[in-house]
Design an enzyme around this catalytic site. Structure first.
Site, PDB file in Angstrom:
ATOM      1  N   ARG A  47     162.351  31.443  32.916  1.00 56.52           N
ATOM      2  CA  ARG A  47     161.131  31.937  33.575  1.00 56.52           C
ATOM      3  C   ARG A  47     161.481  32.426  34.976  1.00 56.52           C
ATOM      4  O   ARG A  47     161.042  33.472  35.421  1.00 56.52           O
ATOM      5  CB  ARG A  47     160.041  30.858  33.621  1.00 56.52           C
ATOM      6  CG  ARG A  47     158.856  31.274  34.483  1.00 56.52           C
ATOM      7  CD  ARG A  47     157.580  30.452  34.270  1.00 56.52           C
ATOM      8  NE  ARG A  47     157.782  29.071  33.949  1.00 56.52           N
ATOM      9  CZ  ARG A  47     158.199  28.126  34.813  1.00 56.52           C
ATOM     10  NH1 ARG A  47     158.448  28.443  36.074  1.00 56.52           N
ATOM     11  NH2 ARG A  47     158.363  26.890  34.414  1.00 56.52           N
ATOM     12  N   TYR A  99     142.313  52.850  34.318  1.00 56.94           N
ATOM     13  CA  TYR A  99     142.500  52.222  33.007  1.00 56.94           C
ATOM     14  C   TYR A  99     141.474  51.098  32.822  1.00 56.94           C
ATOM     15  O   TYR A  99     141.307  50.246  33.707  1.00 56.94           O
ATOM     16  CB  TYR A  99     143.941  51.705  32.899  1.00 56.94           C
ATOM     17  CG  TYR A  99     144.166  50.858  31.690  1.00 56.94           C
ATOM     18  CD1 TYR A  99     143.952  51.376  30.407  1.00 56.94           C
ATOM     19  CD2 TYR A  99     144.568  49.537  31.796  1.00 56.94           C
ATOM     20  CE1 TYR A  99     144.138  50.589  29.283  1.00 56.94           C
ATOM     21  CE2 TYR A  99     144.761  48.752  30.669  1.00 56.94           C
ATOM     22  CZ  TYR A  99     144.537  49.282  29.415  1.00 56.94           C
ATOM     23  OH  TYR A  99     144.712  48.504  28.309  1.00 56.94           O
ATOM     24  N   ASP A 171     149.578  52.729  40.573  1.00 50.76           N
ATOM     25  CA  ASP A 171     149.897  52.616  39.149  1.00 50.76           C
ATOM     26  C   ASP A 171     150.542  53.948  38.752  1.00 50.76           C
ATOM     27  O   ASP A 171     149.877  54.976  38.669  1.00 50.76           O
ATOM     28  CB  ASP A 171     148.602  52.348  38.362  1.00 50.76           C
ATOM     29  CG  ASP A 171     148.854  52.158  36.871  1.00 50.76           C
ATOM     30  OD1 ASP A 171     149.871  52.656  36.362  1.00 50.76           O
ATOM     31  OD2 ASP A 171     148.000  51.516  36.206  1.00 50.76           O
ATOM     32  N   LYS A 196     154.611  52.102  28.165  1.00 44.84           N
ATOM     33  CA  LYS A 196     154.343  53.519  27.942  1.00 44.84           C
ATOM     34  C   LYS A 196     155.643  54.326  28.056  1.00 44.84           C
ATOM     35  O   LYS A 196     156.540  54.130  27.277  1.00 44.84           O
ATOM     36  CB  LYS A 196     153.270  53.983  28.934  1.00 44.84           C
ATOM     37  CG  LYS A 196     152.038  53.054  28.957  1.00 44.84           C
ATOM     38  CD  LYS A 196     151.269  53.077  27.671  1.00 44.84           C
ATOM     39  CE  LYS A 196     150.351  51.920  27.373  1.00 44.84           C
ATOM     40  NZ  LYS A 196     149.774  51.138  28.406  1.00 44.84           N
TER      41      LYS A 196
HETATM   42  C1  LIG Z   1     147.508  53.420  33.477  1.00 45.19           C
HETATM   43  C2  LIG Z   1     147.673  52.061  32.851  1.00 45.19           C
HETATM   44  N1  LIG Z   1     147.839  50.994  33.630  1.00 45.19           N
HETATM   45  C3  LIG Z   1     147.994  49.749  33.124  1.00 45.19           C
HETATM   46  C4  LIG Z   1     147.965  49.526  31.758  1.00 45.19           C
HETATM   47  C5  LIG Z   1     148.121  48.128  31.224  1.00 45.19           C
HETATM   48  O1  LIG Z   1     149.406  47.928  30.725  1.00 45.19           O
HETATM   49  P1  LIG Z   1     149.748  46.971  29.471  1.00 45.19           P
HETATM   50  O2  LIG Z   1     148.996  47.488  28.280  1.00 45.19           O
HETATM   51  O3  LIG Z   1     151.235  47.082  29.366  1.00 45.19           O
HETATM   52  O4  LIG Z   1     149.303  45.593  29.860  1.00 45.19           O
HETATM   53  C6  LIG Z   1     147.792  50.618  30.898  1.00 45.19           C
HETATM   54  C7  LIG Z   1     147.735  50.416  29.443  1.00 45.19           C
HETATM   55  O5  LIG Z   1     147.273  51.251  28.700  1.00 45.19           O
HETATM   56  C8  LIG Z   1     147.639  51.924  31.458  1.00 45.19           C
HETATM   57  O6  LIG Z   1     147.455  53.001  30.687  1.00 45.19           O
END
Ligand SMILES: Cc1ncc(COP(=O)(O)O)c(C=O)c1O
Length: 380
Positions: A47, A99, A171, A196
């Site tokens: 961890r 998101y 992000d 992604k």
């Molecule tokens: C722009 C964006 N930020 C954060 C996330 C969250 O990531 P995760 O699905 O890996 O937890 C996503 C997921 O679709 C996303 O598209």
């Protein structure tokens, strides 16, 4: 090193001491033997640290031009760690078109712990300053936004953050560091859903943060270990492998995205296409400066804004898979109103443009002729 070399070699200077393997081994272990209490080789419990995860974290830091990478079990776990830098009474200014899972985490978990969020339009980044007060501790920017493809000026947001001694987190999931490097534009924290584009093959869920500042990194490593939302070694390996072809893949995503955006723009049944490469996109001028290209994500709305017509288009697609997520080699289509953004109330999502007929495409790296033929038959 230039970016296209960093994806392959960045932070990977340590040769495997056992057999010289070119890729780091998957250290599938929870613990490490010690010769005497504290007598270990840098790792004591997985961890707190794992050599495969550490190799990924060095790669992440390298491609984002940061000094420290911190990997998590998902993108949301990475965002969760950023929010744990805050205390009750603190305020966050966040992109309003973001998101849905980030919105849910902010409003359903962290508002309950006494953190106040202001969700605002940031297409004019100067607007952020109107919401800054002495309780503001963090600005949360997602750009390009999901799914409306708005572009936010990171440099302007960063100068406001510096002026008011507030942290700026970006992000960078949609753009990837191939297209945009927020730390170089003045951000303090870069966040990724590595699920992604970084992973790139729709086979792993993983999240990441990258920072330059050592003090901030120390706090985030503490949270990573103390809260424990870490990724496993196998998943770390998969993302590390994905990153090695990031530059090739994103280049092709951009080429295919551009061709599809132009195809849809001319289609008689399509009302509007959201893609930052169009000169009439409201923030095209910022995208042009801040990004190297315009990415493989786009959204569109059909004429008449009919919910059922949108559903039938996404059901009829054959090469595009109807699925959540994005950024893999395969093309995906999504219907935000009923899928990724279903957790945002209808009035809220419609205010930001997420109407019933909006369809989002994650354009993959298949042959462009096949992708256009697929859209042609599905839209009719
Ligand atoms: C722009 C964006 N930020 C954060 C996330 C969250 O990531 P995760 O699905 O890996 O937890 C996503 C997921 O679709 C996303 O598209």
């Amino acid at each position: 090193m230039k970016f296209n070399t960093k994806t392959i070699h960045g932070g990977q200077h340590e040769v495997d001491p056992a057999y010289g393997s070119v890729m780091p081994p998957i250290y599938q272990t929870s613990t490490y033997s010690q010769t005497t209490p504290g007598g270990h080789k840098g790792f004591e419990y997985s961890r707190s640290g794992n050599p495969t995860r550490a190799a990924l974290e060095r790669s992440l830091a390298s491609i984002e031009n940061g000094n420290f990478g911190i990997a998590f079990g998902s993108g949301l776990a990475a965002i969760d760690a950023v929010m744990k830098l805050l205390k009750p009474g603190d305020e966050v200014i966040s992109t309003n078109d973001l998101y849905g899972g980030s919105y849910r985490l902010f409003t359903r978990i962290f508002e309950g712990f006494g953190i106040k969020f202001h969700f605002i339009g940031m297409q004019n980044a100067e607007n952020i300053e109107n919401y800054i007060n002495d309780k503001t501790k963090l600005i949360w920017v997602e750009t390009p936004t999901n799914p409306m493809m708005n572009i936010i000026d990171i440099k302007t947001a960063a100068s406001l953050a510096k002026k008011h001694a507030v942290l700026l987190a970006v992000d960078n999931t949609f753009a990837t560091p191939y297209l945009q490097q927020p730390l170089d534009l003045g951000a303090d924290i870069v966040m990724h859903s590595a699920t992604k584009y970084l992973g790139g093959h729709s086979d792993v869920v993983l999240g990441a943060l990258v920072v330059k500042d050592e003090k901030l990194a120390t706090r985030l490593y503490f949270i990573q270990n103390a809260s424990g939302a870490v990724c496993g070694p196998q998943d770390s390996f998969l993302v590390l492998r994905g990153i090695k072809t990031l530059h090739l893949r994103v280049q092709r995503h951009c080429e295919n995205g551009k061709a599809i955006a132009n195809y849809l723009k001319k289609h008689p049944k399509i009302e509007k296409v959201y893609w930052p490469g169009f000169e009439d996109h409201p923030n095209h001028h910022i995208a042009k400066v801040q990004m190297k290209d315009f990415g493989g994500m786009l959204s569109f709305v059909t004429k008449g804004n009919d919910y059922n017509e949108a559903i039938s288009i996404v059901e009829n697609l054959k090469i595009f898979t109807l699925a959540e997520s994005l950024g893999g080699v395969e093309s995906l289509a999504g219907h935000p109103a009923s899928m990724t953004h279903a957790s945002i109330p209808k009035e809220e999502r419609e205010k930001t443009g997420v109407v019933d007929s909006l369809i989002r495409l994650s354009v993959g790296i298949e042959d462009i002729d096949d992708l256009i033929a697929d859209l042609e038959q599905a839209i009719g």
